[in-house]
Scaffold this active site. Sequence first.
Site, PDB file in Angstrom:
ATOM      1  N   HIS A   1      -2.083  -2.296  -1.321  1.00 20.99           N
ATOM      2  CA  HIS A   1      -2.678  -0.984  -1.624  1.00 20.99           C
ATOM      3  C   HIS A   1      -3.957  -1.193  -2.427  1.00 20.99           C
ATOM      4  O   HIS A   1      -3.961  -1.840  -3.471  1.00 20.99           O
ATOM      5  CB  HIS A   1      -1.664  -0.152  -2.402  1.00 20.99           C
ATOM      6  CG  HIS A   1      -2.075   1.255  -2.664  1.00 20.99           C
ATOM      7  ND1 HIS A   1      -1.957   2.266  -1.727  1.00 20.99           N
ATOM      8  CD2 HIS A   1      -2.614   1.837  -3.767  1.00 20.99           C
ATOM      9  CE1 HIS A   1      -2.390   3.410  -2.248  1.00 20.99           C
ATOM     10  NE2 HIS A   1      -2.800   3.180  -3.489  1.00 20.99           N
TER      11      HIS A   1
ATOM     12  N   ASP B   1       2.934   7.227  -4.628  1.00 15.14           N
ATOM     13  CA  ASP B   1       2.042   6.396  -5.441  1.00 15.14           C
ATOM     14  C   ASP B   1       1.962   6.922  -6.870  1.00 15.14           C
ATOM     15  O   ASP B   1       1.527   8.048  -7.103  1.00 15.14           O
ATOM     16  CB  ASP B   1       0.651   6.444  -4.767  1.00 15.14           C
ATOM     17  CG  ASP B   1      -0.392   5.588  -5.459  1.00 15.14           C
ATOM     18  OD1 ASP B   1      -0.054   4.848  -6.396  1.00 15.14           O
ATOM     19  OD2 ASP B   1      -1.570   5.664  -5.023  1.00 15.14           O
ATOM     20  N   GLY B   2       2.370   6.082  -7.814  1.00 12.87           N
ATOM     21  CA  GLY B   2       2.175   6.391  -9.229  1.00 12.87           C
ATOM     22  C   GLY B   2       3.450   6.389 -10.040  1.00 12.87           C
ATOM     23  O   GLY B   2       4.360   7.186  -9.776  1.00 12.87           O
TER      24      GLY B   2
ATOM     25  N   SER C   1      -0.171  -2.422  -5.653  1.00 11.32           N
ATOM     26  CA  SER C   1      -1.533  -1.924  -5.862  1.00 11.32           C
ATOM     27  C   SER C   1      -2.326  -2.924  -6.689  1.00 11.32           C
ATOM     28  O   SER C   1      -1.958  -3.224  -7.833  1.00 11.32           O
ATOM     29  CB  SER C   1      -1.486  -0.579  -6.589  1.00 11.32           C
ATOM     30  OG  SER C   1      -2.775  -0.277  -7.085  1.00 11.32           O
TER      31      SER C   1
ATOM     32  N   MET D   1     -10.075   7.639  -3.353  1.00  5.45           N
ATOM     33  CA  MET D   1     -10.137   8.698  -4.372  1.00  5.45           C
ATOM     34  C   MET D   1     -11.615   8.950  -4.631  1.00  5.45           C
ATOM     35  O   MET D   1     -12.153   8.612  -5.693  1.00  5.45           O
ATOM     36  CB  MET D   1      -9.394   8.246  -5.637  1.00  5.45           C
ATOM     37  CG  MET D   1      -7.883   8.305  -5.477  1.00  5.45           C
ATOM     38  SD  MET D   1      -7.029   7.256  -6.680  1.00  5.45           S
ATOM     39  CE  MET D   1      -7.167   5.687  -5.860  1.00  5.45           C
TER      40      MET D   1
ATOM     41  N   MET E   1     -12.153   4.195  -6.144  1.00  6.61           N
ATOM     42  CA  MET E   1     -12.468   5.342  -7.013  1.00  6.61           C
ATOM     43  C   MET E   1     -13.961   5.401  -7.269  1.00  6.61           C
ATOM     44  O   MET E   1     -14.600   4.363  -7.447  1.00  6.61           O
ATOM     45  CB  MET E   1     -11.742   5.205  -8.354  1.00  6.61           C
ATOM     46  CG  MET E   1     -10.246   5.007  -8.225  1.00  6.61           C
ATOM     47  SD  MET E   1      -9.451   5.057  -9.842  1.00  6.61           S
ATOM     48  CE  MET E   1      -7.807   4.483  -9.430  1.00  6.61           C
TER      49      MET E   1
ATOM     50  N   MET F   1       0.979  11.847  -4.349  1.00  8.72           N
ATOM     51  CA  MET F   1       0.656  11.283  -5.667  1.00  8.72           C
ATOM     52  C   MET F   1       1.718  11.742  -6.669  1.00  8.72           C
ATOM     53  O   MET F   1       1.952  12.943  -6.827  1.00  8.72           O
ATOM     54  CB  MET F   1      -0.719  11.762  -6.133  1.00  8.72           C
ATOM     55  CG  MET F   1      -1.903  11.130  -5.422  1.00  8.72           C
ATOM     56  SD  MET F   1      -1.933   9.327  -5.437  1.00  8.72           S
ATOM     57  CE  MET F   1      -1.955   8.957  -7.189  1.00  8.72           C
TER      58      MET F   1
ATOM     59  N   GLY G   1      -0.445   2.625 -14.507  1.00  5.41           N
ATOM     60  CA  GLY G   1       0.390   2.616 -15.707  1.00  5.41           C
ATOM     61  C   GLY G   1       0.754   3.969 -16.288  1.00  5.41           C
ATOM     62  O   GLY G   1       1.201   4.041 -17.431  1.00  5.41           O
TER      63      GLY G   1
ATOM     64  N   ASP H   1      -7.094   0.715  -4.267  1.00  5.39           N
ATOM     65  CA  ASP H   1      -7.526   1.997  -4.833  1.00  5.39           C
ATOM     66  C   ASP H   1      -9.044   2.042  -4.977  1.00  5.39           C
ATOM     67  O   ASP H   1      -9.614   1.308  -5.772  1.00  5.39           O
ATOM     68  CB  ASP H   1      -6.869   2.207  -6.199  1.00  5.39           C
ATOM     69  CG  ASP H   1      -5.391   2.494  -6.066  1.00  5.39           C
ATOM     70  OD1 ASP H   1      -5.037   3.460  -5.368  1.00  5.39           O
ATOM     71  OD2 ASP H   1      -4.585   1.744  -6.659  1.00  5.39           O
TER      72      ASP H   1
ATOM     73  N   HIS I   1      -6.825   3.604  -0.348  1.00  5.20           N
ATOM     74  CA  HIS I   1      -6.586   4.953  -0.879  1.00  5.20           C
ATOM     75  C   HIS I   1      -7.926   5.426  -1.452  1.00  5.20           C
ATOM     76  O   HIS I   1      -8.352   4.967  -2.507  1.00  5.20           O
ATOM     77  CB  HIS I   1      -5.492   4.845  -1.958  1.00  5.20           C
ATOM     78  CG  HIS I   1      -5.206   6.105  -2.693  1.00  5.20           C
ATOM     79  ND1 HIS I   1      -4.465   6.144  -3.857  1.00  5.20           N
ATOM     80  CD2 HIS I   1      -5.550   7.405  -2.436  1.00  5.20           C
ATOM     81  CE1 HIS I   1      -4.376   7.391  -4.290  1.00  5.20           C
ATOM     82  NE2 HIS I   1      -5.031   8.168  -3.455  1.00  5.20           N
TER      83      HIS I   1
HETATM   84  C1  DX5 Z   1      -3.590   5.735  -9.367  1.00  5.28           C
HETATM   85  C2  DX5 Z   1      -3.560   4.846  -8.151  1.00  5.28           C
HETATM   86  C3  DX5 Z   1      -2.331   4.042  -8.015  1.00  5.28           C
HETATM   87  C4  DX5 Z   1      -2.060   3.086  -9.150  1.00  5.28           C
HETATM   88  C5  DX5 Z   1      -0.590   3.077  -9.368  1.00  5.28           C
HETATM   89  O1  DX5 Z   1      -4.660   6.606  -9.284  1.00  5.28           O
HETATM   90  O2  DX5 Z   1      -3.725   5.619  -6.969  1.00  5.28           O
HETATM   91  O3  DX5 Z   1      -2.304   3.361  -6.769  1.00  5.28           O
HETATM   92  O4  DX5 Z   1      -2.498   1.777  -8.907  1.00  5.28           O
HETATM   93  O5  DX5 Z   1      -0.313   2.357 -10.505  1.00  5.28           O
HETATM   94  P1  DX5 Z   1       1.107   2.396 -11.204  1.00  5.28           P
HETATM   95  O6  DX5 Z   1       2.101   1.887 -10.190  1.00  5.28           O
HETATM   96  O7  DX5 Z   1       0.947   1.475 -12.366  1.00  5.28           O
HETATM   97  O8  DX5 Z   1       1.382   3.816 -11.588  1.00  5.28           O
HETATM   98 ZN    ZN Z   2      -3.338   4.541  -5.030  1.00  3.52          ZN
END
Ligand code: DX5
Ligand code: ZN
Length: 220
Positions: free
Chosen positions: A32, A174-175, A7, A67, A36, A136, A144, A34, A65
């Site tokens: 990946h 993911d996460g 990601s 969000m 947002m 998720m 993180g 993200d 992804h």
């Molecule tokens: C969180 C994201 C993830 C994030 C994961 O909302 O959707 O894709 O980048 O990060 P890590 O692997 O650090 O949890």
């Molecule tokens: Zn994600």
Amino acid sequence: MFELAPSILSADFANLEDGIRKVESGGATVLHVDVMDGHFVPNITIGLPVVRSLRKATSLIIDTHLMISEPGRYAAQFVEAGADMVSIHVEADPHLHRTLSAIRNAGAKAGIAINPATPLFALEEALPYADFVLVMSVNPGFGGQAFIPTSIAKVRRLREMIRERGLETRIEIDGGIDEHNVLDVVEAGAEIIVAGSAIFGKSNPAEAVRTMLNRATAWV
Ligand code: DX5
Ligand code: ZN
């Protein structure tokens, strides 16, 4: 087929190309991304112009992804921008069938993303119209965060739901995934593993990709 999806949320946004080259050399097959909006989740990241630039910079599978609220307004545009996979949140879209169909018609794989506290039955009716489900394992919004352990049982139940219906839906997770828990999620039935800080937070992201791939394939 098992795939690792670094990601870029945890990468240096001013040096994305450098980050991409590193994970490519480590053997990652999916990137990946993200997206947002500061509304569906309490954070703002990147959008269509960045996906267009990423498309020019890599031949990796681009997995966006979303969000964002009202993902139906933008989902097909992400495919046009170069995304190969687009996931939308079940919590954000009352018209899942319509949006998933729009993603497929635009030529990409359509995914349903589901938050940790949302029950699987919320996506049951839409399952035949999705190519993958993104489980998720943290609350979306930030990299993180700590892995939520009940996600393992959720992946197992989803795997069973898919099997019972005779579908070929893939499971992405993911996460909070790192080299220590990657084997657990793969064993539960996840095939596409997203990892941000466990890869880009390391001094050698290529090595981190190789380590995670080795750990995960120990099971296969
Ligand atoms: C969180 C994201 C993830 C994030 C994961 O909302 O959707 O894709 O980048 O990060 P890590 O692997 O650090 O949890
Ligand atoms: Zn994600």
